[in-house]
Scaffold this motif. Structure first.
Motif, PDB file in Angstrom:
ATOM      1  N   ASP A 153       0.847  -1.189   0.000  1.00  0.00           N
ATOM      2  CA  ASP A 153       0.000   0.000   0.000  1.00  0.00           C
ATOM      3  C   ASP A 153       0.886   1.244   0.000  1.00  0.00           C
ATOM      4  OD1 ASP A 153      -2.390  -1.491   0.191  1.00  0.00           O
ATOM      5  OD2 ASP A 153      -2.217  -1.588   2.372  1.00  0.00           O
ATOM      6  N   GLN A 154       0.575   2.185  -0.869  1.00  0.00           N
ATOM      7  CA  GLN A 154       1.308   3.451  -0.940  1.00  0.00           C
ATOM      8  C   GLN A 154       0.447   4.533  -0.292  1.00  0.00           C
ATOM      9  OE1 GLN A 154       4.564   3.577  -2.184  1.00  0.00           O
ATOM     10  NE2 GLN A 154       4.199   1.372  -2.036  1.00  0.00           N
ATOM     11  N   TRP A 155       0.556   4.624   1.022  1.00  0.00           N
ATOM     12  CA  TRP A 155      -0.313   5.516   1.789  1.00  0.00           C
ATOM     13  C   TRP A 155      -0.137   6.976   1.387  1.00  0.00           C
ATOM     14  CZ3 TRP A 155      -4.079   3.051   3.961  1.00  0.00           C
ATOM     15  CH2 TRP A 155      -3.891   1.726   4.354  1.00  0.00           C
ATOM     16  N   LEU A 156       1.053   7.330   0.890  1.00  0.00           N
ATOM     17  CA  LEU A 156       1.289   8.711   0.462  1.00  0.00           C
ATOM     18  C   LEU A 156       1.018   8.872  -1.034  1.00  0.00           C
ATOM     19  CD1 LEU A 156       4.327   9.705   2.663  1.00  0.00           C
ATOM     20  CD2 LEU A 156       1.911  10.289   2.947  1.00  0.00           C
ATOM     21  N   ALA A 157       0.112   8.072  -1.523  1.00  0.00           N
ATOM     22  CA  ALA A 157      -0.470   8.198  -2.859  1.00  0.00           C
ATOM     23  C   ALA A 157      -1.909   7.716  -2.700  1.00  0.00           C
ATOM     24  CB  ALA A 157       0.298   7.372  -3.885  1.00  0.00           C
ATOM     25  N   SER A 158      -2.715   8.522  -2.009  1.00  0.00           N
ATOM     26  CA  SER A 158      -4.055   8.081  -1.629  1.00  0.00           C
ATOM     27  C   SER A 158      -5.048   9.245  -1.677  1.00  0.00           C
ATOM     28  CB  SER A 158      -4.038   7.450  -0.236  1.00  0.00           C
ATOM     29  OG  SER A 158      -3.573   8.365   0.742  1.00  0.00           O
ATOM     30  N   ARG A 159      -6.316   8.896  -1.603  1.00  0.00           N
ATOM     31  CA  ARG A 159      -7.408   9.879  -1.626  1.00  0.00           C
ATOM     32  C   ARG A 159      -8.384   9.522  -0.507  1.00  0.00           C
ATOM     33  NH1 ARG A 159     -11.624  10.809  -6.676  1.00  0.00           N
ATOM     34  NH2 ARG A 159     -13.222  11.909  -5.472  1.00  0.00           N
ATOM     35  N   TRP A 160      -8.896  10.561   0.169  1.00  0.00           N
ATOM     36  CA  TRP A 160      -9.738  10.335   1.345  1.00  0.00           C
ATOM     37  C   TRP A 160     -10.925  11.278   1.363  1.00  0.00           C
ATOM     38  CZ3 TRP A 160      -8.444   6.161   4.071  1.00  0.00           C
ATOM     39  CH2 TRP A 160      -7.156   5.653   3.834  1.00  0.00           C
ATOM     40  N   ARG A 161     -11.987  10.831   2.015  1.00  0.00           N
ATOM     41  CA  ARG A 161     -13.088  11.745   2.332  1.00  0.00           C
ATOM     42  C   ARG A 161     -12.625  12.566   3.531  1.00  0.00           C
ATOM     43  NH1 ARG A 161     -18.198  10.081  -0.176  1.00  0.00           N
ATOM     44  NH2 ARG A 161     -19.172  11.610   1.195  1.00  0.00           N
ATOM     45  N   THR A 162     -12.658  13.868   3.382  1.00  0.00           N
ATOM     46  CA  THR A 162     -12.119  14.758   4.420  1.00  0.00           C
ATOM     47  C   THR A 162     -12.815  14.539   5.760  1.00  0.00           C
ATOM     48  OG1 THR A 162     -11.644  16.375   2.682  1.00  0.00           O
ATOM     49  CG2 THR A 162     -11.570  17.160   4.944  1.00  0.00           C
ATOM     50  N   GLU A 163     -14.116  14.332   5.744  1.00  0.00           N
ATOM     51  CA  GLU A 163     -14.848  14.164   7.006  1.00  0.00           C
ATOM     52  C   GLU A 163     -14.404  12.916   7.762  1.00  0.00           C
ATOM     53  OE1 GLU A 163     -18.828  11.904   5.259  1.00  0.00           O
ATOM     54  OE2 GLU A 163     -18.865  14.071   5.542  1.00  0.00           O
ATOM     55  N   VAL A 164     -14.004  11.884   7.050  1.00  0.00           N
ATOM     56  CA  VAL A 164     -13.526  10.659   7.696  1.00  0.00           C
ATOM     57  C   VAL A 164     -12.251  10.955   8.473  1.00  0.00           C
ATOM     58  CG1 VAL A 164     -12.527   8.371   7.256  1.00  0.00           C
ATOM     59  CG2 VAL A 164     -14.598   9.081   6.060  1.00  0.00           C
ATOM     60  N   LEU A 165     -11.324  11.688   7.840  1.00  0.00           N
ATOM     61  CA  LEU A 165     -10.063  12.026   8.507  1.00  0.00           C
ATOM     62  C   LEU A 165     -10.300  12.989   9.659  1.00  0.00           C
ATOM     63  CD1 LEU A 165      -7.772  12.551   5.401  1.00  0.00           C
ATOM     64  CD2 LEU A 165      -8.063  10.479   6.774  1.00  0.00           C
ATOM     65  N   ARG A 166     -11.088  14.010   9.409  1.00  0.00           N
ATOM     66  CA  ARG A 166     -11.302  15.040  10.427  1.00  0.00           C
ATOM     67  C   ARG A 166     -11.959  14.451  11.672  1.00  0.00           C
ATOM     68  NH1 ARG A 166     -13.430  19.118   7.356  1.00  0.00           N
ATOM     69  NH2 ARG A 166     -11.417  20.120   7.135  1.00  0.00           N
ATOM     70  N   GLY A 167     -12.834  13.483  11.494  1.00  0.00           N
ATOM     71  CA  GLY A 167     -13.524  12.909  12.638  1.00  0.00           C
ATOM     72  C   GLY A 167     -12.671  11.960  13.449  1.00  0.00           C
ATOM     73  N   SER A 168     -11.526  11.556  12.918  1.00  0.00           N
ATOM     74  CA  SER A 168     -10.732  10.529  13.582  1.00  0.00           C
ATOM     75  C   SER A 168      -9.339  10.977  14.008  1.00  0.00           C
ATOM     76  CB  SER A 168     -10.583   9.318  12.661  1.00  0.00           C
ATOM     77  OG  SER A 168     -11.844   8.829  12.295  1.00  0.00           O
ATOM     78  N   LEU A 169      -8.772  11.963  13.339  1.00  0.00           N
ATOM     79  CA  LEU A 169      -7.394  12.355  13.632  1.00  0.00           C
ATOM     80  C   LEU A 169      -7.363  13.499  14.640  1.00  0.00           C
ATOM     81  CD1 LEU A 169      -5.657  12.124  10.159  1.00  0.00           C
ATOM     82  CD2 LEU A 169      -5.670  10.488  12.012  1.00  0.00           C
ATOM     83  N   THR A 170      -7.597  13.154  15.889  1.00  0.00           N
ATOM     84  CA  THR A 170      -7.500  14.129  16.967  1.00  0.00           C
ATOM     85  C   THR A 170      -6.514  13.589  17.995  1.00  0.00           C
ATOM     86  OG1 THR A 170      -9.371  13.103  18.093  1.00  0.00           O
ATOM     87  CG2 THR A 170      -9.861  14.968  16.642  1.00  0.00           C
ATOM     88  N   GLY A 171      -5.966  14.480  18.796  1.00  0.00           N
ATOM     89  CA  GLY A 171      -5.006  14.059  19.817  1.00  0.00           C
ATOM     90  C   GLY A 171      -3.590  14.021  19.292  1.00  0.00           C
ATOM     91  N   ASP A 172      -2.736  13.334  20.012  1.00  0.00           N
ATOM     92  CA  ASP A 172      -1.305  13.268  19.687  1.00  0.00           C
ATOM     93  C   ASP A 172      -1.043  12.092  18.752  1.00  0.00           C
ATOM     94  OD1 ASP A 172       1.427  13.282  19.595  1.00  0.00           O
ATOM     95  OD2 ASP A 172       1.741  12.967  21.730  1.00  0.00           O
ATOM     96  N   HIS A 173      -0.500  12.402  17.573  1.00  0.00           N
ATOM     97  CA  HIS A 173      -0.238  11.352  16.586  1.00  0.00           C
ATOM     98  C   HIS A 173       1.236  11.245  16.235  1.00  0.00           C
ATOM     99  CE1 HIS A 173      -4.381  10.301  15.836  1.00  0.00           C
ATOM    100  NE2 HIS A 173      -4.674  11.570  15.828  1.00  0.00           N
ATOM    101  N   ARG A 174       2.094  11.738  17.091  1.00  0.00           N
ATOM    102  CA  ARG A 174       3.516  11.691  16.743  1.00  0.00           C
ATOM    103  C   ARG A 174       3.999  10.256  16.607  1.00  0.00           C
ATOM    104  NH1 ARG A 174       6.379  14.616  21.572  1.00  0.00           N
ATOM    105  NH2 ARG A 174       4.241  15.188  21.977  1.00  0.00           N
ATOM    106  N   ASP A 175       4.827  10.053  15.583  1.00  0.00           N
ATOM    107  CA  ASP A 175       5.495   8.786  15.313  1.00  0.00           C
ATOM    108  C   ASP A 175       4.549   7.609  15.070  1.00  0.00           C
ATOM    109  OD1 ASP A 175       7.952  10.109  15.585  1.00  0.00           O
ATOM    110  OD2 ASP A 175       7.930   9.803  17.752  1.00  0.00           O
ATOM    111  N   GLN A 176       3.308   7.880  14.704  1.00  0.00           N
ATOM    112  CA  GLN A 176       2.393   6.792  14.366  1.00  0.00           C
ATOM    113  C   GLN A 176       2.508   6.467  12.877  1.00  0.00           C
ATOM    114  OE1 GLN A 176      -1.611   7.219  15.679  1.00  0.00           O
ATOM    115  NE2 GLN A 176      -1.054   7.815  17.744  1.00  0.00           N
TER     116      GLN A 176
END
Length: 195
Positions: free
Chosen positions: A139-162
């Motif tokens: 999987d090439q995660w840095l060649a991807s497309r997303w629904r913005t609402e999906v990301l916005r609803g889930s990427l909160t808090g500290d995500h360093r080094d994940q």
């Protein structure tokens, strides 16, 4: 050209509109500490190729995550917290600047950024996201497309080094297998050779 708007300004976008997030904040350690964004291929910096590639795919806003760079007034620049906190932290830092229904997520060091962006933009709107897969099945995660609402609803808090595969993989995206040449990136001096 992308229209500039204040983050607080309401924006009603037609379904299917896209923004782009380009991750350009890595240390370039396998390249001797070189800033990947400034490396030139065929006379153009990788950052210029990535930004123009996103624009060629119709992206409205282009958000580049990484150290501030002078002379790039046509894009939005943000920095992940902490600096060098990894790709998930970088994506989270960009979310507040996105205004479109969908977002392309791309690495700055894609040799064929325009081809990647145009392919991703041409695909049907995904349920959550869609990831390009190389010939080896990776999987090439840095060649991807997303629904913005999906990301916005889930990427909160500290995500360093994940890892992106752990965080984004949980959304069960669609996958599209492509040729290795399309998703080829530049990680080592040897990658600078060839087309």
């Amino acid at each position: 050209m992308c229209r500039r708007r204040d983050v607080s300004e309401p924006w009603t976008d037609p379904a299917g509109a896209l923004d782009a997030v380009i991750l350009a904040g890595g240390r370039g350690s396998r390249l001797g500490g070189r800033d990947k964004a400034s490396i030139e291929v065929d006379g153009e910096s990788l950052l210029r190729r990535a930004v123009d590639g996103a624009r060629s795919a119709g992206c409205r806003e282009v958000v580049v995550v990484g150290p501030p760079r002078a002379g790039w007034e046509e894009i939005v620049q943000v920095r992940e917290e902490p600096a060098y906190g990894g790709p998930v932290a970088a994506l989270a830092a960009a979310l507040g600047r996105l205004r479109s229904e969908g977002v392309l997520l791309m690495a700055v060091d894609l040799r064929n950024a325009a081809g990647v962006a145009r392919l991703l933009a041409s695909l049907p709107r995904p349920r959550t996201g869609v990831v390009l897969v190389d010939g080896s099945g990776a999987d090439q995660w840095l060649a991807s497309r997303w629904r913005t609402e999906v990301l916005r609803g889930s990427l909160t808090g500290d995500h360093r080094d994940q890892a992106l595969r752990r965080v984004l993989g949980a959304f069960e995206p669609d996958r599209v297998v492509v040729g290795d040449d399309l998703v080829r990136d530049i990680d080592t001096p040897a990658d600078l050779e060839g087309p």
